[in-house]
Design a protein around this motif. Structure first.
Motif, short mmCIF file in Angstrom:
data_model
loop_
_atom_site.label_atom_id
_atom_site.label_comp_id
_atom_site.label_asym_id
_atom_site.label_seq_id
_atom_site.Cartn_x
_atom_site.Cartn_y
_atom_site.Cartn_z
N GLY A 1 0.67 -1.23 0.12
CA GLY A 1 0.08 -0.13 -0.08
C GLY A 1 0.78 1.27 -0.12
O GLY A 1 0.70 2.40 -0.65
N ARG B 1 1.02 3.77 -3.24
CA ARG B 1 0.35 5.27 -3.13
C ARG B 1 1.46 6.26 -3.28
O ARG B 1 1.16 7.38 -3.99
CB ARG B 1 -0.32 5.41 -1.99
N ILE C 1 -2.32 4.44 4.81
CA ILE C 1 -2.51 3.44 3.86
C ILE C 1 -1.80 2.01 4.35
O ILE C 1 -2.22 0.97 3.88
CB ILE C 1 -1.76 3.74 2.47
N SER D 1 -4.26 -0.87 3.93
CA SER D 1 -3.77 -2.17 3.10
C SER D 1 -3.53 -3.40 3.85
O SER D 1 -4.19 -4.27 3.38
CB SER D 1 -2.82 -1.80 2.34
N SER E 1 -11.19 -2.00 6.95
CA SER E 1 -10.18 -1.20 6.57
C SER E 1 -10.55 0.23 6.60
O SER E 1 -9.77 1.25 7.25
CB SER E 1 -9.52 -1.25 5.50
N SER F 1 -1.60 2.07 -9.57
CA SER F 1 -1.31 1.99 -8.05
C SER F 1 -1.81 0.54 -7.63
O SER F 1 -0.97 -0.06 -6.96
CB SER F 1 -2.57 2.99 -7.06
N THR F 2 -2.80 0.08 -8.33
CA THR F 2 -3.29 -1.34 -7.90
C THR F 2 -2.34 -2.13 -8.58
O THR F 2 -2.23 -3.36 -8.13
CB THR F 2 -4.56 -1.54 -8.40
N SER G 1 0.48 -2.43 -6.46
CA SER G 1 0.19 -3.01 -5.16
C SER G 1 0.16 -4.57 -5.22
O SER G 1 0.74 -5.09 -4.28
CB SER G 1 -1.11 -2.39 -4.64
N TYR H 1 2.79 -6.91 -3.27
CA TYR H 1 2.15 -8.09 -2.11
C TYR H 1 2.73 -9.14 -2.59
O TYR H 1 3.18 -9.86 -1.68
CB TYR H 1 0.81 -7.61 -2.08
#
Length: 320
Positions: free
Chosen positions: A26, A30, A83, A87, A133, A302-303, A306, A310
């Motif tokens: 996250g 970001r 975040i 996240s 969240s 961003s996604t 991410s 991850y």
């Protein structure tokens, strides 16, 4: 030596792997798109006449000219503080839901091992982790939105801009001011309902779409090609989820800044339904998607970043 081994064992537990990897993913994702995040918020909260009306890149350039590099990343420090747990909570709750509720890995006694969640299960788990969240980090999100616009050249805020620019309040001061002057704990959660209405389906669609797309990954791909596919899948899932739920993201920002000053931003809503009908009546259909382009410039990379960060971080922690 024994403590070191024990620490590594604790670090490798599923919850801790998801917690650490989700938080890092996250924060990194970001920061990469912070300029577009700030411009998106400015576009969302501006009135029908505003200084930011020449497109996304023009707005980014204008913020840079007026405030320099720090302006492009204003609010990002707090955003990373927010975040990381935001996240992390999402990934921890999602993974726990997979194991404990749907027993996807057969961890419960007597449970049959399941390789993948069904799509409705992914949507349910994603909605649950999205709601958790939001509750965990909403006050920080509200303050971050205030930080993003308090020095901006919004036409209706121009009369107070000089004083704000001399010494804009920091995150802690804003939290204290909102709590003291705007209604206590309820003020810190102003806008949480439209936020939840937008975030819950967004996270649900994002997680469900990404995991569904992952099933199309060929088994014989190399590491580099596999990582590239994860970037693509993350971009597609994030872009799809944000486009579907965007009007509620716009509502979230507007409710977060409703009480700033003396209604200089030019809108006042009684509730979510009143906001939806007022935007349609005053600003037209396009009003619901004001700032969407800037948001997609933020959400898509961003996604993508991410999900990749991850997955890579999870692999590194499990192999360490």
């Amino acid at each position: 030596m024994a403590l070191d081994v024990r620490f590594k064992q604790i670090l490798k537990t599923d919850n801790n792997v998801a917690l650490i990897s989700g938080g890092i993913a996250g924060a990194v994702s970001r920061t990469v798109v912070s300029p577009f995040e700030r411009v998106k918020i400015l576009l969302q909260v501006q009135s029908t006449t505003s200084a930011y009306n020449q497109g996304v890149f023009s707005a980014v350039r204008q913020v840079y000219q007026e405030e320099g590099v720090p302006g492009l990343f204003r609010g990002n420090g707090l955003n990373c503080v927010r975040i990381f747990p935001y996240s992390a909570v999402q990934f921890v709750v999602y993974e726990a839901c997979k194991r404990q509720v749907f027993r996807v890995d057969g961890s419960a006694a007597g449970a049959a091992v399941k390789v993948q969640l069904e799509n409705w299960q992914r949507l349910f788990a994603g909605a649950l982790c999205g709601g958790c969240s939001v509750l965990a980090t909403y006050p920080l999100d509200l303050v971050r939105a205030r930080l993003s616009i308090q020095t901006a050249n919004l036409a209706r805020l121009s009369h107070s801009k000089v004083d704000v620019l001399r010494k804009p309040p920091g995150a802690v001061q804003l939290l204290q001011t909102i709590y003291r002057d705007e209604g206590g704990l309820r003020a810190l959660y102003r806008g949480v309902w439209p936020t939840s209405v937008g975030v819950v389906p967004y996270v649900a669609i994002n997680f469900a779409a990404y995991e569904q797309l992952k099933e199309f990954t060929p088994s014989d791909l190399g590491a580099s090609a596999n990582n590239m596919l994860k970037l693509v899948f993350g971009a597609v899932s994030g872009g799809l989820a944000q486009t579907v739920t965007y009007p509620f993201d716009l509502l979230r920002r507007r409710f977060q800044v409703l009480s700033m000053g003396q209604n200089e931003l030019g809108f006042r809503y009684k509730g979510v339904w009143d906001a939806l009908t007022t935007i349609g009546r005053v600003e037209g259909y396009r009003g619901y998607y004001k700032g969407l382009t800037a948001n997609l410039f933020k959400v898509v990379p961003s996604t993508a970043v991410s999900w990749l960060v991850y997955e890579v971080t999870c692999d590194l922690l499990r192999q360490s």
